[in-house]
Design a protein around this motif. Structure first.
Motif, PDB file in Angstrom:
ATOM      1  N   TYR A 186       0.833  -1.034   0.116  1.00 54.68           N
ATOM      2  CA  TYR A 186       0.134  -0.320  -0.048  1.00 54.68           C
ATOM      3  C   TYR A 186       0.855   1.396  -0.203  1.00 54.68           C
ATOM      4  CZ  TYR A 186      -3.496  -3.337   1.762  1.00 54.68           C
ATOM      5  OH  TYR A 186      -4.213  -4.371   2.011  1.00 54.68           O
ATOM      6  N   LEU A 187       1.734   1.313   1.026  1.00 48.87           N
ATOM      7  CA  LEU A 187       2.405   2.613   1.168  1.00 48.87           C
ATOM      8  C   LEU A 187       3.553   2.658  -0.090  1.00 48.87           C
ATOM      9  CD1 LEU A 187       3.145   2.317   4.973  1.00 48.87           C
ATOM     10  CD2 LEU A 187       1.685   3.862   3.833  1.00 48.87           C
ATOM     11  N   ILE A 234       1.347   4.347  -2.730  1.00 47.88           N
ATOM     12  CA  ILE A 234       0.663   5.577  -2.350  1.00 47.88           C
ATOM     13  C   ILE A 234       2.000   6.814  -2.497  1.00 47.88           C
ATOM     14  CG2 ILE A 234       0.054   6.988  -0.450  1.00 47.88           C
ATOM     15  CD1 ILE A 234      -1.659   4.690   0.503  1.00 47.88           C
ATOM     16  N   GLU A 258      -7.307  -1.901  -0.682  1.00 44.20           N
ATOM     17  CA  GLU A 258      -6.289  -1.881  -1.786  1.00 44.20           C
ATOM     18  C   GLU A 258      -7.005  -0.854  -2.859  1.00 44.20           C
ATOM     19  OE1 GLU A 258      -6.452  -5.748  -3.157  1.00 44.20           O
ATOM     20  OE2 GLU A 258      -5.562  -6.614  -1.145  1.00 44.20           O
ATOM     21  N   SER A 285      -6.015   2.483  -1.685  1.00 42.99           N
ATOM     22  CA  SER A 285      -4.599   2.619  -1.977  1.00 42.99           C
ATOM     23  C   SER A 285      -4.236   3.132  -3.042  1.00 42.99           C
ATOM     24  CB  SER A 285      -3.857   1.421  -1.145  1.00 42.99           C
ATOM     25  OG  SER A 285      -3.831   0.631  -2.219  1.00 42.99           O
ATOM     26  N   TYR A 286      -4.609   2.556  -4.215  1.00 41.55           N
ATOM     27  CA  TYR A 286      -4.419   3.015  -5.536  1.00 41.55           C
ATOM     28  C   TYR A 286      -5.220   3.932  -6.120  1.00 41.55           C
ATOM     29  CZ  TYR A 286      -7.153  -1.151  -7.106  1.00 41.55           C
ATOM     30  OH  TYR A 286      -8.076  -1.801  -7.276  1.00 41.55           O
TER      31      TYR A 286
END
Length: 436
Positions: free
Chosen positions: A234-235, A238, A356, A359-360
């Protein structure tokens, strides 16, 4: 090994399409769905601007769609872990077809209503956010464990077909027959996709599950936070998207830096071309086991390519850089998707798919704002280059903070091993879910 054999190993692995009937249905339904959706994607802002002559009115639609994206993305993930996922994708698909039919009817009026576009846009955002987690969570249920990397790549391929062909088709239709027919094409695609979804087997929850609730959503968030491998997927994305997303600058880049306004269309599509090439040669990804390392390197490559694009005023070099960036982003996406599908228990898959999706989605939205603000203050090239450099640094810092993510190995990770054992036991049973 001969050159021919080496090239053959690079080809996208189509085994999931050959072996799994339900994956074929998902692939073609998703491709048609996305193609039609991209036709509407270019028609809606065109119609809004034509009706209002206001750039703010066009941008307001994205703000209106954001709240349903967040709320229903998380709720849709919780639903995907409790109800039959075939029912979810079919029901939300029908809802999207009906809502888009509303856009057809509104566009057919002598005086189309702007408020109707905003209202339907918000409702479509909700329906899409409800559907996406169930559709994503179906992929690992339809293919064998060792085919997940190939399945992720193939799913991305269908999306890229839509990204390339949809806007081009939409642009032609707008000029030839108007936005009403664009929406009608989208409705047709949704109907075809729903017919394919209806042919899927039923996919109820594999374990006992509780009805969707705030507690269940929070449980999914806690599960994601506890696992550094998931937090890394995720990070890293991001950070990369927030710091180095240049799309909003393409009109100014084409007109004021490259002095080629007609190149705007090339700038929009070249990243997808790079992604398509990466997918078509993704056979090698099945032989990589350090997925976290691959995500980090691919995200850093994305940033470096964007930074290089900002350093030159040569159109072809800029296009080459953005094509490389698109390819790197796709490689990152393939390995992130593989980690998700190979390690997340089916009982949590829907909720994590909702996370998810956020996150994107949020990274690029924030990245567009950052790029625009920096460009207004320091210039277009400075915004692109600084974003790329900061992306490389940010990805490195994030990877260092999540040390376990860099060391992730699919052959030894406890979550991957557990899910492999669970899936092998299920596939060996009499009701094999990945049946041909």
């Amino acid at each position: 090994m001969s050159l021919r054999e080496r090239l053959a190993r690079l080809r996208v692995d189509t085994t999931p399409l050959r072996e799994s009937r339900d994956f074929r249905l998902l692939f073609w339904a998703g491709t048609v769905f996305y193609l039609g959706g991209m036709v509407s994607y270019v028609a809606v802002p065109f119609q809004l601007y034509h009706l209002t002559h206001s750039n703010f009115a066009v941008g307001l639609l994205g703000i209106i769609e954001l709240v349903p994206l967040v709320v229903f993305g998380l709720y849709g993930g919780a639903l995907a872990d409790h109800v039959d996922r075939r029912t979810m994708v079919l029901g939300t698909g029908i809802a999207q077809a009906v809502l888009t039919l509303g856009l057809v009817l509104n566009a057919s009026l002598p005086h189309p209503q702007v408020w109707t576009i905003y209202l339907i846009g918000a409702m479509l955002s909700a329906a899409q956010s409800l559907q996406r987690p169930s559709r994503e969570a179906l992929i690992p249920r339809t293919v064998r464990h060792q085919q997940l990397s190939a399945a992720v790549a193939l799913s991305s391929l269908g999306m890229q077909i839509g990204l390339l062909a949809g806007p081009a088709l939409g642009g032609v239709l707008i000029q030839a027959v108007g936005v009403t027919w664009c929406y009608a094409i989208d409705v047709t695609g949704m109907v075809i996709a729903c017919l394919l979804f209806a042919r899927l087997r039923r996919y109820p929850a594999t374990d006992r599950s509780n009805p969707p609730s705030l507690k269940g959503i929070v449980e999914g968030l806690h599960y994601a936070v506890r696992r550094k491998d998931l937090m890394g997927t995720y990070l890293i994305d991001i950070v990369a998207m927030f710091l180095a997303m240049p799309t909003v600058l393409y009109p100014a880049l084409a007109a004021t830096v490259l002095h080629a306004p007609s190149a705007y269309g090339l700038l929009i599509s070249v990243g997808t071309v790079g992604s398509l090439l990466a997918t078509a040669t993704s056979g090698w990804t099945a032989r990589v086991h350090h997925h976290g390392r691959a995500v980090v390197l691919a995200a850093a490559t994305w940033g470096a390519a964007v930074a290089l694009a900002g350093l030159t005023t040569n159109l072809w070099l800029v296009l080459a850089c953005f094509a490389l960036a698109g390819a790197a982003d796709m490689v990152s996406g393939i390995f992130r998707g593989t980690i998700w599908h190979q390690t997340i228990p089916d009982s949590m898959r829907g909720r994590l798919a909702g996370i998810e999706m956020l996150s994107y989605s949020l990274g690029p939205l924030g990245g567009q704002a950052r790029a625009g603000l920096v460009a207004d203050r320091f210039g277009v090239r400075a915004s692109i280059t600084s974003g790329g450099v900061l992306c490389v640094a940010g990805v490195a810092v994030t990877a260092a903070w999540l040390r376990g993510f860099w060391a992730y190995d699919a052959r030894t990770d406890e979550h991957a091993l557990h899910e492999r054992r669970v899936r092998e036991a299920r596939e060996a049973g009499p009701a094999t879910e990945a049946a041909t």
